[in-house]
Motif scaffolding. Structure first.
Motif, PDB file in Angstrom:
ATOM      1  N   UNK A   1       0.815  -1.211   0.000  1.00  0.00           N
ATOM      2  CA  UNK A   1       0.000   0.000   0.000  1.00  0.00           C
ATOM      3  C   UNK A   1       0.849   1.261   0.000  1.00  0.00           C
ATOM      4  N   UNK A   2       1.916   1.268   0.786  1.00  0.00           N
ATOM      5  CA  UNK A   2       2.772   2.453   0.852  1.00  0.00           C
ATOM      6  C   UNK A   2       3.434   2.750  -0.484  1.00  0.00           C
ATOM      7  N   UNK A   3       3.806   1.686  -1.206  1.00  0.00           N
ATOM      8  CA  UNK A   3       4.437   1.882  -2.505  1.00  0.00           C
ATOM      9  C   UNK A   3       3.431   2.460  -3.498  1.00  0.00           C
ATOM     10  N   UNK A   4       2.222   1.890  -3.516  1.00  0.00           N
ATOM     11  CA  UNK A   4       1.190   2.424  -4.403  1.00  0.00           C
ATOM     12  C   UNK A   4       0.901   3.885  -4.081  1.00  0.00           C
ATOM     13  N   UNK A   5       0.890   4.205  -2.798  1.00  0.00           N
ATOM     14  CA  UNK A   5       0.620   5.578  -2.391  1.00  0.00           C
ATOM     15  C   UNK A   5       1.733   6.515  -2.860  1.00  0.00           C
ATOM     16  N   UNK A   6       2.977   6.040  -2.855  1.00  0.00           N
ATOM     17  CA  UNK A   6       4.082   6.886  -3.313  1.00  0.00           C
ATOM     18  C   UNK A   6       3.964   7.172  -4.805  1.00  0.00           C
ATOM     19  N   UNK A   7       3.485   6.171  -5.593  1.00  0.00           N
ATOM     20  CA  UNK A   7       3.246   6.413  -7.020  1.00  0.00           C
ATOM     21  C   UNK A   7       2.220   7.533  -7.191  1.00  0.00           C
ATOM     22  N   UNK A   8       1.127   7.423  -6.447  1.00  0.00           N
ATOM     23  CA  UNK A   8       0.036   8.393  -6.579  1.00  0.00           C
ATOM     24  C   UNK A   8       0.491   9.788  -6.161  1.00  0.00           C
ATOM     25  N   UNK A   9       1.231   9.859  -5.053  1.00  0.00           N
ATOM     26  CA  UNK A   9       1.686  11.161  -4.572  1.00  0.00           C
ATOM     27  C   UNK A   9       2.627  11.827  -5.573  1.00  0.00           C
ATOM     28  N   UNK A  10       3.502  11.027  -6.180  1.00  0.00           N
ATOM     29  CA  UNK A  10       4.446  11.584  -7.150  1.00  0.00           C
ATOM     30  C   UNK A  10       3.699  12.193  -8.335  1.00  0.00           C
ATOM     31  N   UNK A  11       2.722  11.474  -8.864  1.00  0.00           N
ATOM     32  CA  UNK A  11       1.950  12.004 -10.003  1.00  0.00           C
ATOM     33  C   UNK A  11       1.178  13.261  -9.599  1.00  0.00           C
TER      34      UNK A  11
ATOM     35  N   UNK B   1       9.541  -2.682  -2.888  1.00  0.00           N
ATOM     36  CA  UNK B   1       8.815  -3.182  -4.050  1.00  0.00           C
ATOM     37  C   UNK B   1       8.410  -4.648  -3.880  1.00  0.00           C
ATOM     38  N   UNK B   2       9.293  -5.452  -3.303  1.00  0.00           N
ATOM     39  CA  UNK B   2       9.059  -6.893  -3.229  1.00  0.00           C
ATOM     40  C   UNK B   2       9.968  -7.507  -2.180  1.00  0.00           C
ATOM     41  N   UNK B   3       9.519  -8.611  -1.590  1.00  0.00           N
ATOM     42  CA  UNK B   3      10.387  -9.352  -0.670  1.00  0.00           C
ATOM     43  C   UNK B   3      10.933 -10.616  -1.326  1.00  0.00           C
ATOM     44  N   UNK B   4      10.790 -10.699  -2.650  1.00  0.00           N
ATOM     45  CA  UNK B   4      11.332 -11.838  -3.388  1.00  0.00           C
ATOM     46  C   UNK B   4      12.776 -11.538  -3.786  1.00  0.00           C
TER      47      UNK B   4
END
Length: 379
Positions: A179-189, A335-338
């Protein structure tokens, strides 16, 4: 399975092999962009011309079919007292963007082809004192099995691991639970649009061979600018500061661009490029390589935004993997824990002189590995 091996020690023979080598890279399904001839040949032409170090590339065939290539070279070490076999792309000239050199094998023949390479190296023991092999990383058998050795006079050591964070693009929601990563995408745009207007910023993607060189030049400049940013921001080294490395990268990217296997993403603010990202492609994967950002682009999480665009493009292309490059860190693990690993093994030859020389050089190698890690943590 009976496989045949050939060792190539000169560049003309490798240039003759390049077309088949590239075809194997494309049909193998590998997610590793560094195991084809686009990276190995330019490196060998610059840094292993036979004056001191020389090519030692093992070709593996099943009948007429090429099923494996091990891009190695013989390096003079310990002031010429010993000779080490190691992957192309490693050595005295540290090439930051050349992150994961390794063996290339046909799908389904990873273990057989790698075993054939090891067997040929042992047959050629007079040419080297020890050999470094990087296995795994999505391009070869995951382990060097001691049973592959002809006898117990050879010694296998685990040298180190290389790890990289990757995204599985085959799932419906790539960023599930992030969720935090998706939110950072949105905030940047949103911030870009608020500060500059909808028409005041844009992301462009360059793939045209005629334009990629100029885009890479802009990226290199921004990469240097990023290395100079301080004031509490993470320290990054300028891995392109060495002009030999930048020259190599221009050659490699030019070759890859002719096959539509490279993209340069740029963030333009009011028409000026303020951030850039190099992405490498195989038939199955995209690999986030070096990046750069100017002071003005920093507040907009510019590189993260460019990576998010590259992820969507990779999904649209049908890629299965998006690789965030070697060296897991806090930014990548958002981004990922893989995490995928490749293991580097050292095969020490049976001669007493080889064993003694390796022990003497190994201590220096610990210090060299420390220095390499220090550089990697800043890139």
């Amino acid at each position: 399975m009976e496989l045949q091996t050939t060792v190539h020690r000169d560049l003309p023979a490798l240039r003759d092999l390049a077309e088949q080598w590239q075809s194997l890279h494309e049909t193998s399904g590998t997610a590793n962009p560094f195991t084809g001839p686009d990276w190995a040949l330019p490196w060998l032409e610059r840094f292993a011309d036979g004056t001191r170090d020389e090519p030692f590339v093992v070709e593996v065939r099943s009948g007429e079919r090429l099923v494996g290539v091990a891009p190695l070279y013989v390096r003079s070490v310990a002031r010429g007292l010993a000779r080490a076999l190691q992957p192309v792309g490693t050595g005295a000239v540290w090439v930051g963007p050349y992150e994961l050199p390794g063996l290339l094998t046909a799908a389904g023949l990873e273990r057989d082809a790698t075993r054939a390479v090891v067997a040929r190296l042992c047959e050629e023991q007079a040419s080297w004192d020890w050999a470094h092999l990087l296995l795994g990383g999505g391009s070869a058998a995951p382990w060097l099995e001691p049973e592959w050795l002809p006898d117990w006079s050879f010694t296998v050591l685990q040298r180190r691991l290389r790890a990289n964070v990757w995204l599985d693009l085959t799932v419906e929601d790539v960023f599930a639970g992030r969720r935090n990563l998706k939110e950072s995408f949105r905030r940047a745009r949103n911030r870009l649009t608020r500060d500059l207007g909808a028409d005041g910023w844009a992301v462009t993607r360059t793939t045209d061979p005629a334009e990629v060189g100029a885009a890479l030049g802009r990226l290199a400049s921004l990469h240097g600018s990023r290395a100079g940013l301080r004031d509490g921001r993470p320290v990054h080294a300028d891995v392109l500061e060495d002009t030999r490395v930048l020259d190599l990268l221009h050659d490699v990217v030019g070759r890859m661009a002719r096959r539509k296997a490279v993209s340069v993403y740029e963030l333009r603010l009011e028409g000026v490029v303020e951030a850039a990202l190099l992405v490498l492609h195989t038939d199955t994967a995209s690999y986030s390589s070096i990046s750069g950002v100017a002071e003005r682009g920093w507040p907009y999480s510019a590189v993260t935004h460019l990576q998010s665009v590259a992820v969507e493009d990779a999904r649209a292309a049908g890629h299965r993997v998006f690789d965030l490059s070697c060296g897991p860190n806090q930014a990548k693990l958002r981004w990922s824990d893989q995490v995928r690993t490749a293991t580097e093994f050292t095969l020490v030859g049976p001669r007493r002189r080889s064993r003694a020389a390796h022990l003497a050089v190994a201590g220096h190698g610990v210090w060299a590995s420390y220095g390499e890690a220090r550089r990697a943590h800043r890139s």
